[in-house]
Design a protein around this motif. Sequence first.
Motif, PDB file in Angstrom:
ATOM      1  N   THR A 138      32.395  41.374  48.924  1.00  0.00           N
ATOM      2  CA  THR A 138      33.334  42.459  48.793  1.00  0.00           C
ATOM      3  C   THR A 138      34.878  41.521  48.142  1.00  0.00           C
ATOM      4  N   ARG A 141      33.710  40.956  44.246  1.00  0.00           N
ATOM      5  CA  ARG A 141      33.401  42.077  43.488  1.00  0.00           C
ATOM      6  C   ARG A 141      34.734  43.391  42.959  1.00  0.00           C
ATOM      7  N   ASP A 142      35.537  43.170  43.702  1.00  0.00           N
ATOM      8  CA  ASP A 142      37.177  43.664  43.567  1.00  0.00           C
ATOM      9  C   ASP A 142      38.148  42.794  42.510  1.00  0.00           C
ATOM     10  N   LYS A 145      36.797  43.252  39.179  1.00  0.00           N
ATOM     11  CA  LYS A 145      36.647  43.982  37.911  1.00  0.00           C
ATOM     12  C   LYS A 145      37.711  44.056  37.685  1.00  0.00           C
ATOM     13  N   GLN A 171      25.103  39.854  48.409  1.00  0.00           N
ATOM     14  CA  GLN A 171      26.383  39.498  47.127  1.00  0.00           C
ATOM     15  C   GLN A 171      25.685  40.267  46.300  1.00  0.00           C
ATOM     16  N   ARG A 174      25.864  44.161  45.492  1.00  0.00           N
ATOM     17  CA  ARG A 174      27.642  44.478  45.688  1.00  0.00           C
ATOM     18  C   ARG A 174      27.753  44.659  44.577  1.00  0.00           C
ATOM     19  N   PHE A 175      27.485  43.101  43.218  1.00  0.00           N
ATOM     20  CA  PHE A 175      28.512  43.347  42.087  1.00  0.00           C
ATOM     21  C   PHE A 175      27.005  42.756  41.247  1.00  0.00           C
ATOM     22  N   THR A 196      25.741  41.752  35.853  1.00  0.00           N
ATOM     23  CA  THR A 196      26.586  42.761  36.311  1.00  0.00           C
ATOM     24  C   THR A 196      26.753  43.647  35.563  1.00  0.00           C
TER      25      THR A 196
END
Length: 439
Positions: A138, A141-142, A145, A171, A174-175, A196
């Motif tokens: 997480t 991912r953030d 971005k 993981q 997630r991204f 990604t």
Amino acid sequence: MLREALRIGSRRWYSYKSVRRPNLAGTGAPKVEPAKEQPGASSTVENGHGSLAKQLRAKILATGPIPVAEYMREVLTNPQAGYYMNKDVFGREGDFITSPEISQIFGELVGIWLVSEWRKMGSPSPFHLVELGPGRGTLARDVLKVITKFKQDAEFSMHMVEVSPFLSKAQAQRFCYTHDTLPEDSQLPYYQMGTTATGTKAFWHRRLEDVPHGFSLVLAHEFFDALPVHKLQLVDGKWQEVLIDVASGGAKDAKQADFRYVLSRSQTPVSSVFRPMPNETRACLEYSLETERQVGLLAERIERDGGIALIMDYGHFGEKTDTFRAFKQHQLHDPLIEPGSADLTADVDFKLVRHIAETRGNVHCCGPVEQGLFLQRMQGEARLDQLMAHALPENQQIIRSGYEMLTDSAQMGSRFKFLAMFPGVLASHLDKYPVVGFS
Ligand SMILES: C[S@@+](CC[C@H](N)C(=O)[O-])C[C@H]1O[C@@H](n2cnc3c(N)ncnc32)[C@H](O)[C@@H]1O
């Protein structure tokens, strides 16, 4: 054969001195309401930790009591039954919850911090975005971005250092847009790779040593608290190690510990090489050789290749004595009961981390500062207001309470700390242009 093993067990029971533990209540991470068990999950876990307890017991009976660090390493990362290796342990349904999982504000502000410090260094390109122990992915991912939005023309690749096959897949999901696991015999320094949605390449490594050289932005959130600690006690002027032995007569019911603490009768490899920090006053402490090794590698990398490391974890500045503990379904749990069924953790000694970083490489450290302060200085309130302004009324309370949980000093605001590492050659530059969040 069995009788012989049991005899060894009972003889040893008398030959080691038991060590009592203080009451650890109150040292824990934030709790959320205990979740209901997921149907079907407990039997798998039961089998896993049952076999882990048996393996540990057999090993101790064969070779003698083991260091707490060895117990912790086996319980968390044993390839077959280790706590992190085969299941999702995070969130309401799991055993604990971490800051990036509580609020997106956490990862966004960490990302903005990284980009702004990277720009102050002249936006070196290409660079590696490295994360140690990414959990569910997480935070990565953030941060991804934010970096994708503000990196301008710079090129970068992602490098996750992760031992858990289960979590490495979580993981990537997630991204990454696509990902593949490499064959066991690939001989490459990574075991999984992905791409990604915006075309950035991501690689998964088992060890920090396997991450390729190059300017790196390194994140470690709740990674160092999962590294094994040795427990040492000063007895008659000499450091002796607290070890883990089998409990007398074996465990009788689920509430009774399978193991017990004993004091080593002679010097162990770690107690004989351990050198306390200057002016150490504690007679009992936790020492992580593995933290020392990994921080040393980080410091050498930052000095050699350039980069920034941000360590975020709960911890102290060399004053705590006994923080080794377990969490199960958001409650404190005895680490010696049902090994593998609960998370094991110990507070990070930031004094040691800073000392190692500054002595192993020419590295300039900032902090530690408290998480609440760091997020406030990074304008967390302004980001909160933005999110609130666009949130549906039914989500507003969750968003606000999430941010409060991260920053309130009675919750995670004070216990969690941030420490940053920069190349030593930048020290005077950083004095002139102070590092955001740390001053
Ligand atoms: C407490 S979790 C933190 C997860 C994540 N950073 C977060 O904050 O949500 C610890 C993470 O470190 C990984 N880990 C534990 N020991 C490790 C080791 N020796 N080497 C690499 N990864 C490790 C675990 O599998 C897990 O992903």
